[in-house]
Design an enzyme around this catalytic site. Structure first.
Site, PDB file in Angstrom:
ATOM      1  CB  SER A   1      -0.881  -0.069   1.126  1.00 31.55           C
ATOM      2  OG  SER A   1      -1.959   0.822   0.909  1.00 31.55           O
TER       3      SER A   1
ATOM      4  CG  ASP B   1      -6.768  -2.728  -3.301  1.00 28.25           C
ATOM      5  OD1 ASP B   1      -7.235  -1.901  -3.123  1.00 28.25           O
ATOM      6  OD2 ASP B   1      -5.616  -3.183  -3.128  1.00 28.25           O
TER       7      ASP B   1
ATOM      8  CG  HIS C   1      -5.823  -2.566   0.202  1.00 27.85           C
ATOM      9  ND1 HIS C   1      -4.890  -2.184  -0.749  1.00 27.85           N
ATOM     10  CD2 HIS C   1      -5.411  -2.032   1.497  1.00 27.85           C
ATOM     11  CE1 HIS C   1      -4.067  -1.179  -0.275  1.00 27.85           C
ATOM     12  NE2 HIS C   1      -4.168  -1.122   1.054  1.00 27.85           N
TER      13      HIS C   1
END
Length: 319
Positions: A164, A259, A289
């Site tokens: 991320s 995601d 995610h």
């Protein structure tokens, strides 16, 4: 494919909890959000693999402050030889996440590859807004180059990675090194990275709610991190804004089908390929995610760790 059934059941529990008064991260004070994020790891993630040693490191930043880090050293058949290393940056939207929240992931990558893993607790927003995290990541890389041999690390055999927001920091290091003429890492490992200045792709619209990473939470994180809207166009926040990616390290990009970030991750892979960068892209079907930290929920949490370790081992062995 459909959302993984175990993951779907987990998301239903999350929704039920919010319906019964539990608060999402973006409705909490930052201090509470950090505590909840770390605490959830104990329930969601599997236990990390055993390594030979884990030690605490303090890295001096450019402004004189100390950055905490954690060095994982695997058990190896030839003690005394220098080992390759992965410099790792945790996710959490620059606001949450810690060495503890990603301990299992880093332990397992160290054990499976095998390689040393240096996990960096870059400073978080809003106390430390953009570009502090970028500077801390760059300073950690320079610390590793200068101090790695004393810790048993082969500084000619380094990779960078993160998930991320941490993936963003990792890829920014490769661009910075290209611009400064420094040697590139052997590999950049990008787990569902944040790469876009704006969250306006089809996947952001289609997956804005109900798939773990909520649109309001993502904007809350970015609003805490960025000092102003102009920062969104800075390539150190949004690598898709970088005018040129030629000459950066080979990449392994792991994305999740469900995601919101999946479209911008694919765009970044395309931009790397267009610049002539060797890029391997893998989209994990049925995943959301942060699935790499959901080892107690989905088998793919373990699978992506094996895939990353395989990519790292190949990159290190080719040097």
């Amino acid at each position: 494919m459909p959302l993984d059934p175990d993951l779907a059941a987990f998301l239903e529990l999350v929704d039920a909890g919010i319906g019964n008064g539990a608060r999402p991260l973006h409705e909490m004070p930052v201090s509470d959000a950090r505590l909840q994020y770390d605490a959830s790891t104990l329930a969601l993630d599997s236990e990390g693999m055993e390594v030979a040693s884990v030690s605490s490191i303090c890295i001096r930043s450019r402004d004189g402050k100390e950055i905490d880090a954690r060095l994982y050293v695997p058990a190896v058949p030839s003690p005394g030889r220098l080992l390759p290393a992965l410099l790792y940056f945790h996710g959490g939207g620059y606001c949450v996440g810690s060495l503890d929240s990603h301990d299992s992931l880093c332990r397992t990558l160290a054990a499976l590859t095998p390689c040393c893993v240096l996990s960096v607790a870059y400073r978080l927003a809003p106390e430390h807004p953009f570009p502090t995290a970028v500077h801390d990541a760059q300073d950690a890389y320079q610390w590793l180059l200068a101090n790695g041999p004393a810790s048993g690390i082969d500084t000619q055999n380094i990779a960078v990675g993160g998930d991320s927001a941490g993936g963003t920091l990792a890829t920014v290091i490769t661009i910075t090194l290209r611009d400064s003429g420094g040697p590139q890492p052997k590999l950049q490992v990008l787990l569902y990275p944040c790469t876009s200045a704006s969250q306006d792709t089809e996947s952001h619209r289609r997956l804005a709610g109900g798939y773990l990473l909520e649109a309001p939470t993502l904007q809350w994180m970015f609003s805490n991190y960025l000092a102003n809207e102009a920062d969104r166009k800075d390539w150190r926040f949004a690598p898709l804004e970088a005018p040129d990616l030629t000459g950066v390290a080979p990449a392994f990009i792991a994305l999740a089908e469900y995601d919101p970030l999946v479209d911008e991750g694919m765009k970044y892979a395309d931009k790397l390929k267009a610049a002539g960068v060797t890029t391997q892209l893998r989209v994990y079907p049925g995943m959301t995610h942060d699935f790499a930290r959901l080892g107690n929920i989905v088998a793919e949490g373990a699978q992506v760790r094996r895939d990353i370790a395989s990519m790292l081992a190949s990159a290190f062995q080719s040097s």
